[in-house]
Design an enzyme around this catalytic site. Structure first.
Site, PDB file in Angstrom:
ATOM      1  N   GLY A 136       0.760  -1.290   0.012  1.00 40.42           N
ATOM      2  CA  GLY A 136      -0.033   0.139   0.055  1.00 40.42           C
ATOM      3  C   GLY A 136       0.854   1.184   0.039  1.00 40.42           C
ATOM      4  CB  CYS A 137       0.287   4.492  -1.079  1.00 42.37           C
ATOM      5  SG  CYS A 137      -1.585   5.007  -0.812  1.00 42.37           S
ATOM      6  CG  PHE A 138      -0.942   6.266   4.242  1.00 42.61           C
ATOM      7  CD1 PHE A 138      -0.244   7.193   4.334  1.00 42.61           C
ATOM      8  CD2 PHE A 138      -2.247   6.315   3.965  1.00 42.61           C
ATOM      9  CE1 PHE A 138      -0.859   8.417   4.459  1.00 42.61           C
ATOM     10  CE2 PHE A 138      -3.028   7.547   4.225  1.00 42.61           C
ATOM     11  CZ  PHE A 138      -2.267   8.593   4.545  1.00 42.61           C
TER      12      PHE A 138
END
Length: 327
Positions: A136-138
């Site tokens: 995921g990006c976070f």
């Protein structure tokens, strides 16, 4: 060598568009097909208008098996449904950008086992993998700020994390918090302390520091910009600044996209690139770590192509030497 034939499922969204922008110029890749049920028959450049003049491909509704790698640029929950409804030949490598296979208890689907695709953590495993669960990006941004400490067993106190993401992180589907009139000149907190990316962050840190039992206090924010993530983290530490800088620089010395800056950093340095920048400071007994990425590139499609490069034995940076806007 022959070019890698790539297929894309879900090519009309943000991550699909970024995938196309990278692969259309990748020296070792041929785009075999781009699937989009809602846009079948339409020119890709009619949907992703910045690709006018770069490709004459059209979206299709079918799925060809005459490929080497399949990118799943679909929503969370949809990747598993797609694979269950569309058996893919075992010889085809799969890189999934959803969250469906990121956690250890979800990493198996039939005979397919998905490796967590963070190169700065699992580069060796990725190189021999058949299936990748793209982070995921976070999760990517935060892990890159904490991995060097965990690798030395040095997360000894709870970690406080504040991270702000651009509006593209919410995808293209409209909601009350993604309309321009709401998002512009606005800032808000959401999913405080229970964001879905905490699971994969925790598993990665435990992989490096098995005895870790400290809390990760994560406050995510919606920013009023389109792309990028800035994460600011702090934790009590007895490291000196010089010691911390050395630990971070040594950890990332073999990773071409993650760089440690001894000067403060800002988002414009990484937006539109696959780079991550990390900066550390010492304030009393607190170690401050700042990390930044582009949520659609290092946080999604760029990292997926980085993983593809590793899986096929290519130069890790192939097709990904992208320039930041900077101003």
């Amino acid at each position: 060598m022959n070019k890698i034939k790539a297929g894309i499922i879900g090519g009309a969204g943000y991550t699909g568009g970024e995938m196309l922008r990278i692969l259309v110029n990748h020296p070792n890749v041929e785009i075999a097909f781009v699937n989009s049920t809602s846009n079948a028959g339409n020119l890709i450049s009619d949907v992703h208008t910045d690709l006018i003049g770069d490709t004459d491909l059209k979206f299709v509704s079918d799925v060809s098996q005459d490929i080497d790698v399949l990118f799943l640029c679909v929503g969370h929950g949809d990747a598993k449904k797609f694979l269950e409804a569309n058996p893919i030949d075992a010889s085809i490598k799969i890189i999934d950008l959803s969250q469906d296979f990121r956690l250890a208890h979800n990493a198996q689907l039939g005979t397919r086992n998905f490796i967590y695709g963070l190169p700065e953590l699992n580069k060796v495993q990725i190189a021999s993998a058949q299936n990748i669960a793209n982070p995921g990006c976070f999760a990517t941004c935060i892990q890159l700020g904490l991995l060097p400490l965990a690798a030395k067993g040095l997360i000894k106190a709870e970690v406080h994390i504040n991270a702000t993401t651009g509006s593209t992180g919410a995808g293209q589907s409209l909601s009350s918090t993604s309309h321009f009139s709401w998002r512009n000149n606005n800032l808000s907190i959401y999913k405080a302390f229970d964001h879905q990316h905490l699971g994969e962050i925790g598993e990665s840190l435990l992989q490096l520091q098995p005895t870790l039992d400290q809390a990760l206090n994560f406050i995510p924010q919606r920013g009023d910009f389109t792309r990028g993530i800035l994460a600011a983290m702090y934790t009590e530490s007895d490291l000196t600044l010089a010691e911390a800088q050395t630990i971070y620089e040594e950890y990332y010395s073999a990773h071409p996209f993650t760089h440690v800056s001894r000067k403060n950093i800002d988002l414009k340095q990484v937006v539109n690139t696959n780079k991550a920048l990390v900066h550390v400071e010492k304030h009393g007994d607190q170690l401050l770590i700042i990390s930044i990425i582009d949520n659609l590139l290092k946080g999604a499609s760029g990292q997926a192509v980085q993983n593809m490069n590793l899986m096929f034995g290519l130069e890790e940076t192939a097709g990904l030497r992208l320039k930041a806007g900077a101003f």
